[in-house]
Write a protein that holds these residues in place. Structure first.
Motif, PDB file in Angstrom:
ATOM      1  N   TYR A 118      15.199   2.555  -7.115  1.00  0.00           N
ATOM      2  CA  TYR A 118      14.075   2.738  -5.961  1.00  0.00           C
ATOM      3  C   TYR A 118      13.619   1.535  -5.561  1.00  0.00           C
ATOM      4  O   TYR A 118      13.351   0.681  -6.439  1.00  0.00           O
ATOM      5  CB  TYR A 118      12.982   3.854  -6.061  1.00  0.00           C
ATOM      6  CG  TYR A 118      13.655   5.265  -6.414  1.00  0.00           C
ATOM      7  CD1 TYR A 118      14.228   6.083  -5.516  1.00  0.00           C
ATOM      8  CD2 TYR A 118      13.649   5.798  -7.693  1.00  0.00           C
ATOM      9  CE1 TYR A 118      14.884   7.164  -5.935  1.00  0.00           C
ATOM     10  CE2 TYR A 118      14.041   7.147  -7.861  1.00  0.00           C
ATOM     11  CZ  TYR A 118      14.687   7.756  -7.275  1.00  0.00           C
ATOM     12  OH  TYR A 118      15.308   9.040  -7.449  1.00  0.00           O
ATOM     13  N   ARG A 119      13.108   1.288  -4.375  1.00  0.00           N
ATOM     14  CA  ARG A 119      12.210   0.209  -3.973  1.00  0.00           C
ATOM     15  C   ARG A 119      10.915   0.450  -4.127  1.00  0.00           C
ATOM     16  O   ARG A 119      10.086  -0.450  -4.429  1.00  0.00           O
ATOM     17  CB  ARG A 119      12.616  -0.365  -2.640  1.00  0.00           C
ATOM     18  CG  ARG A 119      14.064  -0.935  -2.427  1.00  0.00           C
ATOM     19  CD  ARG A 119      14.097  -1.391  -1.060  1.00  0.00           C
ATOM     20  NE  ARG A 119      13.295  -2.403  -0.752  1.00  0.00           N
ATOM     21  CZ  ARG A 119      13.464  -3.703  -0.849  1.00  0.00           C
ATOM     22  NH1 ARG A 119      14.622  -3.910  -1.496  1.00  0.00           N
ATOM     23  NH2 ARG A 119      12.760  -4.588  -0.576  1.00  0.00           N
ATOM     24  N   SER A 120      10.512   1.612  -4.025  1.00  0.00           N
ATOM     25  CA  SER A 120       8.975   2.095  -4.370  1.00  0.00           C
ATOM     26  C   SER A 120       9.131   3.703  -4.842  1.00  0.00           C
ATOM     27  O   SER A 120      10.309   4.375  -4.501  1.00  0.00           O
ATOM     28  CB  SER A 120       8.512   2.015  -2.834  1.00  0.00           C
ATOM     29  OG  SER A 120       8.790   2.935  -1.946  1.00  0.00           O
ATOM     30  N   ASP A 161       4.523  -7.079 -19.490  1.00  0.00           N
ATOM     31  CA  ASP A 161       5.445  -7.685 -20.375  1.00  0.00           C
ATOM     32  C   ASP A 161       6.566  -8.111 -19.775  1.00  0.00           C
ATOM     33  O   ASP A 161       7.731  -8.322 -20.376  1.00  0.00           O
ATOM     34  CB  ASP A 161       5.461  -7.060 -21.710  1.00  0.00           C
ATOM     35  CG  ASP A 161       6.168  -5.551 -21.230  1.00  0.00           C
ATOM     36  OD1 ASP A 161       6.864  -5.471 -20.280  1.00  0.00           O
ATOM     37  OD2 ASP A 161       6.136  -4.665 -22.222  1.00  0.00           O
ATOM     38  N   GLY A 162       6.690  -7.843 -18.513  1.00  0.00           N
ATOM     39  CA  GLY A 162       8.163  -8.129 -17.831  1.00  0.00           C
ATOM     40  C   GLY A 162       9.212  -7.044 -17.731  1.00  0.00           C
ATOM     41  O   GLY A 162      10.413  -7.590 -17.197  1.00  0.00           O
ATOM     42  N   THR A 163       8.756  -6.069 -18.207  1.00  0.00           N
ATOM     43  CA  THR A 163      10.046  -5.021 -18.432  1.00  0.00           C
ATOM     44  C   THR A 163      10.213  -4.629 -17.095  1.00  0.00           C
ATOM     45  O   THR A 163      11.534  -4.222 -16.902  1.00  0.00           O
ATOM     46  CB  THR A 163       9.440  -3.965 -19.578  1.00  0.00           C
ATOM     47  OG1 THR A 163       9.316  -4.453 -20.629  1.00  0.00           O
ATOM     48  CG2 THR A 163      10.746  -2.852 -19.634  1.00  0.00           C
ATOM     49  N   ILE A 164       9.420  -4.427 -16.380  1.00  0.00           N
ATOM     50  CA  ILE A 164       9.517  -3.879 -14.808  1.00  0.00           C
ATOM     51  C   ILE A 164       8.899  -4.923 -13.775  1.00  0.00           C
ATOM     52  O   ILE A 164       7.854  -5.373 -14.194  1.00  0.00           O
ATOM     53  CB  ILE A 164       8.741  -2.477 -14.826  1.00  0.00           C
ATOM     54  CG1 ILE A 164       9.217  -1.402 -15.607  1.00  0.00           C
ATOM     55  CG2 ILE A 164       8.756  -2.020 -13.163  1.00  0.00           C
ATOM     56  CD1 ILE A 164       8.815  -0.223 -15.530  1.00  0.00           C
ATOM     57  N   HIS A 169      -4.438   2.301  -4.482  1.00  0.00           N
ATOM     58  CA  HIS A 169      -4.746   2.995  -3.458  1.00  0.00           C
ATOM     59  C   HIS A 169      -4.037   3.998  -3.012  1.00  0.00           C
ATOM     60  O   HIS A 169      -4.534   5.089  -3.077  1.00  0.00           O
ATOM     61  CB  HIS A 169      -5.315   2.159  -2.320  1.00  0.00           C
ATOM     62  CG  HIS A 169      -6.138   2.872  -1.039  1.00  0.00           C
ATOM     63  ND1 HIS A 169      -7.209   3.294  -1.219  1.00  0.00           N
ATOM     64  CD2 HIS A 169      -5.553   3.082   0.238  1.00  0.00           C
ATOM     65  CE1 HIS A 169      -7.534   3.912  -0.123  1.00  0.00           C
ATOM     66  NE2 HIS A 169      -6.588   3.899   0.575  1.00  0.00           N
ATOM     67  N   ASN A 170      -2.902   3.555  -2.735  1.00  0.00           N
ATOM     68  CA  ASN A 170      -1.824   4.709  -2.295  1.00  0.00           C
ATOM     69  C   ASN A 170      -1.081   5.513  -3.485  1.00  0.00           C
ATOM     70  O   ASN A 170      -0.249   6.318  -3.130  1.00  0.00           O
ATOM     71  CB  ASN A 170      -0.944   3.962  -1.404  1.00  0.00           C
ATOM     72  CG  ASN A 170      -1.545   3.630   0.151  1.00  0.00           C
ATOM     73  OD1 ASN A 170      -2.423   4.265   0.512  1.00  0.00           O
ATOM     74  ND2 ASN A 170      -1.195   2.375   0.368  1.00  0.00           N
ATOM     75  N   LYS A 171      -1.247   4.976  -4.656  1.00  0.00           N
ATOM     76  CA  LYS A 171      -0.773   5.592  -5.739  1.00  0.00           C
ATOM     77  C   LYS A 171       0.844   5.409  -5.706  1.00  0.00           C
ATOM     78  O   LYS A 171       1.569   6.401  -5.781  1.00  0.00           O
ATOM     79  CB  LYS A 171      -1.271   7.004  -6.077  1.00  0.00           C
ATOM     80  CG  LYS A 171      -2.601   7.171  -6.193  1.00  0.00           C
ATOM     81  CD  LYS A 171      -3.301   6.242  -7.397  1.00  0.00           C
ATOM     82  CE  LYS A 171      -4.698   6.431  -7.640  1.00  0.00           C
ATOM     83  NZ  LYS A 171      -5.047   5.656  -8.830  1.00  0.00           N
ATOM     84  N   THR A 172       1.365   4.371  -5.365  1.00  0.00           N
ATOM     85  CA  THR A 172       2.749   4.148  -5.266  1.00  0.00           C
ATOM     86  C   THR A 172       2.931   2.672  -6.114  1.00  0.00           C
ATOM     87  O   THR A 172       1.938   1.728  -6.489  1.00  0.00           O
ATOM     88  CB  THR A 172       3.141   3.728  -3.897  1.00  0.00           C
ATOM     89  OG1 THR A 172       2.577   2.711  -3.197  1.00  0.00           O
ATOM     90  CG2 THR A 172       2.980   4.929  -3.058  1.00  0.00           C
ATOM     91  N   MET A 173       4.307   2.644  -6.339  1.00  0.00           N
ATOM     92  CA  MET A 173       4.857   1.206  -7.197  1.00  0.00           C
ATOM     93  C   MET A 173       5.916   0.770  -6.437  1.00  0.00           C
ATOM     94  O   MET A 173       6.821   1.600  -6.116  1.00  0.00           O
ATOM     95  CB  MET A 173       5.306   1.698  -8.478  1.00  0.00           C
ATOM     96  CG  MET A 173       5.513   0.415  -9.364  1.00  0.00           C
ATOM     97  SD  MET A 173       5.807   0.730 -11.195  1.00  0.00           S
ATOM     98  CE  MET A 173       7.021   1.692 -11.286  1.00  0.00           C
ATOM     99  N   HIS A 174       5.954  -0.412  -6.100  1.00  0.00           N
ATOM    100  CA  HIS A 174       6.901  -1.161  -5.568  1.00  0.00           C
ATOM    101  C   HIS A 174       7.532  -2.110  -6.033  1.00  0.00           C
ATOM    102  O   HIS A 174       7.075  -2.915  -6.879  1.00  0.00           O
ATOM    103  CB  HIS A 174       6.218  -1.657  -4.123  1.00  0.00           C
ATOM    104  CG  HIS A 174       5.643  -1.006  -3.193  1.00  0.00           C
ATOM    105  ND1 HIS A 174       6.138   0.119  -2.154  1.00  0.00           N
ATOM    106  CD2 HIS A 174       4.268  -0.507  -3.375  1.00  0.00           C
ATOM    107  CE1 HIS A 174       5.211   0.635  -1.661  1.00  0.00           C
ATOM    108  NE2 HIS A 174       3.943   0.425  -2.362  1.00  0.00           N
TER     109      HIS A 174
END
Length: 241
Positions: free
Chosen positions: A138-140, A167-170, A177-182
Motif C-alpha cells: 500500500y501507499r497508505s 531504524d529504516g526498516t519501513i 492526527h488522521n491515524k494513517t501511515m503513508h
C-alpha cells in the motif's frame, strides 16, 4: 535450508544448524525417530527450530517454496502441526492468527535449552516482518484497521511503527492526527532534474576550462621546461631577463 540453517546457527547453536541442513536433505524416520541428532535434539525440536528461523528470515515466496512447498520439510512440519498452522497463517496474511499461534508455542520454546535465549529476538523479527509485509502493498494504511489486523491497541502499534521507521526498516511517515501511515517514495522527477542540472554544470565547467587552455596555447602563454627555449617563458614573464 541454507538461510534457515544460518538462522538456526545463530539462534540455536551449531547442533541445530547441522540438524537444519539434514532436515532439508531428508525427512525424519518417524517410525524409529532416527534423523542423526537424536542424542541432543528430537525430530520435533528440529522442526520447530528450523520452522521458526525460516519464519523470521525468509520472505513469503521463499517460505512457501522452501518450507511449506517442500515435500521433504513437510514431513518435519507434520511433527509440529501448530507451527505448520502458524506458517500457513503468515503465508495467508492472517497476521493476528500467526502471532497468536506463536504465543501459544512460546512456553514450550522457553524450555528448549538450545533456543530459549533467542526466542524473544526471533519473535521480534517475526512481528517486524509481519508489520512490513502488511504495509508493503500500500501507499497508505489506516492505523486503526492495522491495529485490528494485529490484535493490538493503537498506541502500541504506533510505537512499533515509529521504531521501524526510525531504524529504516519501513520507509514511511505517520500522520498522528488522521491515524494513517503513508509510504515515502523517491521523487523521481526531482531526482532526474537534479541529475541533469549537475551534469550541465559539469559540462559547462569542462568547456570553460578547455576554452581557457586553447586561448593560452594560441597566445603562447605557456610555461616550458628549463631545457626548452625561453621564448614562451619570456612571454609568460617567467624566464630570466
Amino acid at each position: 535450508a541454507t538461510a534457515s540453517g544460518s538462522g538456526a546457527s545463530s539462534a540455536a547453536g551449531g547442533v541445530t544448524a547441522a540438524a537444519a541442513a539434514t532436515a532439508e536433505r531428508r525427512p525424519p524416520d518417524v517410525s524409529t525417530g532416527d534423523f542423526g541428532f537424536g542424542e541432543v535434539l528430537s525430530a520435533r525440536d528440529v522442526a520447530v527450530s528450523c520452522g521458526l528461523c525460516a519464519l523470521a528470515s525468509f520472505d513469503r515466496a521463499e517460505l512457501k517454496a522452501r518450507v511449506l512447498g517442500s515435500h521433504t520439510f513437510r514431513a518435519w512440519l507434520d511433527l509440529a502441526p501448530e507451527l505448520r498452522e502458524t506458517l500457513v497463517a503468515f503465508d495467508s496474511s492472517q497476521y493476528a492468527r500467526c502471532l497468536e499461534r506463536l504465543e501459544l508455542l512460546k512456553p514450550e520454546l522457553l524450555l528448549d535449552v538450545h533456543l530459549r535465549a533467542h526466542v524473544e529476538p526471533l519473535y521480534s523479527a517475526v512481528r517486524s516482518k509481519a508489520l512490513v509485509s502488511y504495509f508493503s502493498p500500500y501507499r497508505s494504511v489506516d492505523l486503526n484497521r492495522m491495529a485490528v489486523a494485529f490484535a493490538t491497541d493503537l498506541p502500541a502499534l504506533e510505537r512499533e511503527l515509529v521504531a521501524l521507521i526510525t531504524d529504516g526498516t519501513i520507509a514511511a511517515r505517520i500522520d498522528s492526527h488522521n491515524k494513517t501511515m503513508h509510504a515515502q517514495t523517491a521523487d523521481q522527477r526531482r531526482a532526474t532534474y537534479t541529475k541533469a542540472l549537475r551534469m550541465g554544470e559539469e559540462y559547462a565547467n569542462e568547456c570553460h576550462a578547455l576554452l581557457v587552455r586553447i586561448n593560452l596555447l594560441r597566445a603562447d602563454f605557456v610555461v616550458k621546461r628549463a631545457d626548452d627555449s625561453g621564448v614562451g617563458a619570456k612571454k609568460a614573464g617567467l624566464a630570466p631577463a
